[in-house]
Design an enzyme around this catalytic site. Sequence first.
Site, PDB file in Angstrom:
ATOM      1  NE  ARG A   1       0.860   1.778  -3.886  1.00 25.41           N
ATOM      2  CZ  ARG A   1      -0.393   2.236  -3.970  1.00 25.41           C
ATOM      3  NH1 ARG A   1      -1.380   1.391  -4.293  1.00 25.41           N
ATOM      4  NH2 ARG A   1      -0.673   3.498  -3.748  1.00 25.41           N
TER       5      ARG A   1
ATOM      6  CG  HIS B   1       0.410   1.397   1.123  1.00 24.80           C
ATOM      7  ND1 HIS B   1      -0.490   2.355   0.710  1.00 24.80           N
ATOM      8  CD2 HIS B   1       1.511   1.574   0.349  1.00 24.80           C
ATOM      9  CE1 HIS B   1       0.035   3.072  -0.264  1.00 24.80           C
ATOM     10  NE2 HIS B   1       1.247   2.606  -0.509  1.00 24.80           N
TER      11      HIS B   1
ATOM     12  CG  ASN C   1      -4.133   2.825   1.306  1.00 22.99           C
ATOM     13  OD1 ASN C   1      -3.014   2.840   0.818  1.00 22.99           O
ATOM     14  ND2 ASN C   1      -4.351   2.685   2.608  1.00 22.99           N
TER      15      ASN C   1
ATOM     16  CG  HIS D   1       7.638   2.913  -6.986  1.00 20.58           C
ATOM     17  ND1 HIS D   1       7.566   4.248  -6.632  1.00 20.58           N
ATOM     18  CD2 HIS D   1       6.678   2.296  -6.252  1.00 20.58           C
ATOM     19  CE1 HIS D   1       6.610   4.421  -5.724  1.00 20.58           C
ATOM     20  NE2 HIS D   1       6.059   3.253  -5.488  1.00 20.58           N
TER      21      HIS D   1
END
Length: 321
Positions: A61, A65, A93, A193
């Site tokens: 992740r 990001h 975040n 995910h």
Amino acid sequence: MATLQSFFLYFAALTAILIPARAQLTPDFYDNVCPQALPTIRNIIKQAIQSEPRTGASLLRLHFHDCFVNGCDGSVLLDDTANFTGEKTAFPNLNSLRGFEVVDQIKSAINQACSANVVSCADILAVAARDSVNLLGGPWYKVLLGRRDSRTASKNDANTNLPPPFFNFSQLLSNFQSHGLNLTDLVVLSAGHTIGLARCTTFRDRIYNDTNINYEFAASLKHSCPRTGGDSNTNPLDSTTTRFDAQYFRDLIAKKGLLHSDQELFKGDGSGSDRLVKYYGYVNPYKFLTDFSASMIKMGNMKPLTGTDGEIRMNCRKVNN
């Protein structure tokens, strides 16, 4: 006139010689500079995942990001300074991103193994994402390397560029397309995910308000995610949360996607990405693994800093003096 044209041709040729082409990312960037770099990263991640399997999803992740906010430049790792407010406190975040301590550990170990500061924090994130996926049962692919680190970060850009968990399908696709990605990239990267957990705040609206959800599944989640309170309680993003596989897609088909944005990828009416979800879930799960690898490489190549742009940070949390 001919003389003027000759001058412009000469000037263009001279400019091409004096200004080097933008450096390209390559999989063997550290082979001669520091051959110990990649094995060092993998060893630390293996230990971290053995200690806490959730770490793999956290590192994956972090890379996502990072890349979605002004490119894969390590900006997500920067702490706030007097000159800028970084990305760590942006809405997608805040109290959510994890794994910073593992990155710190990797950076320290690499600097020692290489006897120099030659491996960027941005490259650490890219390799850490690949190794995390692979160690949890997913594919291994060659990571393109040679990124450099940004000297700034932007909370506002993080809020603007990262897709939140309440986006609908058209918003998700538009967001990905704005980054040069397509429908297949959206579907397979969202399937990251298949590992990890999500906080109650990210799926509360779905389990109480969405209709495209399995009734028993929603009811089971309400015990740990009440209408009020329990914001930080977590739930697995899919039913095989510590293994990287195609179960994510099968859960969507069963209307058991945890996040609203996940379930938007399968509505069951043949629209949007329904066909791809069925294909990866049941027809050819192995194709998901190869397509995921391709999309990760594609995402990792989003606006990297190379050559003399940016810097190689000594400490991933702050710019060099």
